[in-house]
Write a protein that holds these residues in place. Structure first.
Motif, PDB file in Angstrom:
ATOM      1  N   ASN A 103     -30.452  21.870   5.357  1.00  8.14           N
ATOM      2  CA  ASN A 103     -31.591  22.176   6.229  1.00  8.14           C
ATOM      3  C   ASN A 103     -32.270  23.472   5.816  1.00  8.14           C
ATOM      4  O   ASN A 103     -33.464  23.660   6.058  1.00  8.14           O
ATOM      5  N   ARG A 151     -26.313   9.027  14.369  1.00  6.21           N
ATOM      6  CA  ARG A 151     -26.034  10.419  14.003  1.00  6.21           C
ATOM      7  C   ARG A 151     -24.640  10.847  14.468  1.00  6.21           C
ATOM      8  O   ARG A 151     -23.850  11.359  13.687  1.00  6.21           O
ATOM      9  N   TRP A 204     -27.541  11.699   4.947  1.00  3.64           N
ATOM     10  CA  TRP A 204     -27.097  12.999   5.457  1.00  3.64           C
ATOM     11  C   TRP A 204     -25.912  13.534   4.648  1.00  3.64           C
ATOM     12  O   TRP A 204     -25.698  14.748   4.594  1.00  3.64           O
TER      13      TRP A 204
END
Length: 600
Positions: free
Chosen positions: A176, A543, A499
């Motif tokens: 991120n 998620r 991810w």
């Protein structure tokens, strides 16, 4: 005449607007909303239209893009919160959707760009490369596609495309806080880095072409706060275009006709909006009616459209007209309750264990409703922040007499890039101790009695809720976890495939960091999780998968801890259906009522 006090349903009759688009002639706006209880795309004719249903899907919409030739509208829909978005076309006048590209249920498709002629669609997909993603150019007329790149090392997205379609700007996500920019020449196939030093940890963000060879982009390279940089393709030179003191640029829009740049920034718990004329280094602050800006679009006329919210105003659309006055296009409000009757938060700060100053929002219940209890709310993310945004849940809980304390612990955005990175490979120590310091501050300042505190959080906030419940049970009367991570060892292997490349930098390696993973996993502290707990989970959550909640609920039940477990079969990482949202928050209020101090 006397009327009953506001009900839970009144607060949740507000609706969500998740994204919008404006037609080229600015005669129509389309937006994704749950206005009729479930997510659908609605239209509204401008300037003073009434919303009408555009297409009926009952699914979340990822994007909306109108064909400049007025033949169709592009949109992306998932299924019951699974976040596997597919690409669809809808007739320009509205109607039933048509799948544009056939795809398996588990594949993901992300819209990137539609060219000016309306015949070339650029998109990114997990098909054939689920971890790193591939980029394509799709010819809508011939229904043929061309592979532009294959992602590697990190998930790679298309950021923008030049007007002549020669250049494509890419973002390679390594974390991120570590995103590298690339420029792909579709004629030669050459790919060069737009980041000045790809080895230096930084974020390359939103970009726009102001000409065929000039690119503006947002970055925080060698800076605490994101700024706007310029790249000249013909010379390969970078230069700083604009920066603001202690404000991070979040996004930019360019109005070609007036050569005006519009930018919105994040500063702590609020957003600001600016305009900047070409060759001018002094941006003009626009007095936005919203404190949190979610989306900005500039029409061909130069009028600015914004979507956003504030602490006491649900999501609404506004337009800045030529007289510099804002016109409210939607009237989304709490049923039967004036804005002044809602609670505006106070911005407070407190020192943490290592003397770092932590900013927080303090929502104090109104005196006539105050029952003396406080909800401690650790936000999700964790690389996000609690800001001055409207939460129906907050205002409903406040109306029932509970005050709310929401700290922006280390890892939160809005306080500089160094602060954001402090949560990386430290999910459960520094941020937890920031939360503990916040709890102690509440007690020390007499904002909360020691026997009147609850903890409630979702996603990372649910993880922190569980961790606080296990490591500091003496602070809380009861615990509410909404799709929270319970076990770091299982979490790192259950996230979506794209991810997984960023998990090492974000959380760590489960083998190398085994001791820390154990220390920071809530399931390690089951024996001290003795307070009553309510767990809420969406069955389709991609998620934080349902198994994260299942395992801790099963373990707590076996040891005799009082656990209530609510699973929503048709939801993912959130609540898109109004009936589910109302059900969840009624359950939360009943749970709070059951476990608060008797008579208070």
């Amino acid at each position: 005449m006397n009327f009953a006090d506001p009900t839970v349903e009144q607060f949740f009759q507000t609706y969500t607007i998740s994204n919008f688009t404006v037609s080229d002639d600015e005669k129509r706006v389309l937006f994704s909303t749950n206005l009729n209880g479930k997510m659908n795309v609605w239209a509204m004719d401008l300037p003073n239209g009434f919303p009408y249903l555009f297409t009926h899907t009952e699914q979340s919409c990822q994007f909306l893009k109108e064909d400049p030739n007025k033949k169709f509208v592009l949109a992306g829909f998932d299924h019951d919160g699974d976040e596997n978005y597919h690409l669809y076309a809808v007739p320009y006048k509205g109607g039933n959707k048509k799948k544009l590209i056939e795809a398996d249920k588990e594949e993901k498709y992300y819209f990137a760009h539609l060219n000016q002629e309306g015949n070339h669609l650029y998109y990114v997909t997990s098909k054939g490369n689920p971890s790193f993603l591939n980029g394509y150019r799709f010819n809508i007329e011939s229904e043929s596609e061309e592979l532009l790149y294959e992602g590697a090392q990190g998930p790679t997205f298309i950021n923008t495309v030049s007007l002549n379609e020669r250049y494509v700007v890419l973002q390679q996500l390594l974390a991120n806080t570590y995103v590298i920019g690339y420029l792909l020449d579709t004629q030669t196939g050459e790919k060069v880095t737009l980041s000045e030093d790809p080895e230096r940890v930084h974020v390359f963000n939103h970009s726009i072409f102001v000409s065929d060879t000039e690119l503006l982009y947002v970055t925080n390279d060698r800076s605490e706060y994101a700024y706007i940089a310029k790249y000249d393709i013909s010379t390969g030179k970078h230069s700083k275009y604009l920066s603001l003191k202690e404000e991070s640029v979040e996004g930019i829009e360019w109005h070609k006709e007036s050569e005006t740049l519009y930018l919105w920034t994040e500063k702590g718990v609020e957003d600001h909006l600016y305009s900047l004329k070409k060759d001018n280094d002094s941006p003009v602050r626009l007095d936005s009616p919203l404190t949190a800006i979610e989306q900005v679009k500039v029409g061909k006329s130069g009028q600015v459209y914004i979507l956003g919210t504030s602490a006491t105003e649900p999501t609404n659309l506004y337009r800045l007209e030529k007289n510099n006055k804002w016109r409210k296009l939607t009237e989304n409000k709490v049923l039967g309750i004036e804005k002044e009757e809602l609670v505006e938060p106070e911005v407070v700060t407190y020192p943490s264990f290592d003397k770092k100053e932590i900013e927080a929002l303090w929502f104090k219940a109104k005196p006539e409703q105050d029952n003396g209890h406080v909800i401690f709310w650790p936000h999700g993310g964790p690389q996000a922040a609690e800001r001055k945004t409207f939460r129906a849940m907050f205002q409903c809980i406040l109306n029932q007499g509970y005050s709310i304390f929401a700290p922006n612990f280390r890892g939160s955005t809005g306080y500089g890039s160094s602060f954001v990175k402090l949560v990386e490979q430290d999910w459960g120590e520094g941020p937890r101790l920031d939360c503990v310091a916040g709890v102690e501050w509440l007690f020390d300042t007499n904002k909360c009695d020691k026997d009147r505190l609850f903890v409630l959080g979702g996603s990372y906030g649910g993880y922190m809720t569980l961790l606080l419940a296990g490591r500091h049970p003496e602070y809380f009367r009861a615990v509410i976890d909404i799709f929270g991570v319970s076990n770091l060892f299982t979490f790192v292997n259950s996230v979506p495939d794209h991810w997984k490349p960023i998990m090492e930098r974000w959380i760590g390696d489960p083998e190398r960091d085994k001791e820390r993973f154990e220390k920071d996993s809530p399931v390690t502290y089951l024996s001290t999780m003795t307070n009553p707990i309510l767990v809420i989970q969406g069955a389709n959550d991609p998620r934080v998968v349902k198994e994260e909640s299942d395992q801790i609920v099963d373990a707590l039940q076996k040891q005799g801890t009082a656990v209530d477990y609510l699973v929503l079969d048709d939801e993912g990482h959130g609540f898109s259906k109004k009936e589910n949202e109302i059900k969840v928050y009624k359950e939360i209020l009943d749970f709070l009522e059951k476990h608060r101090v008797p008579g208070k």
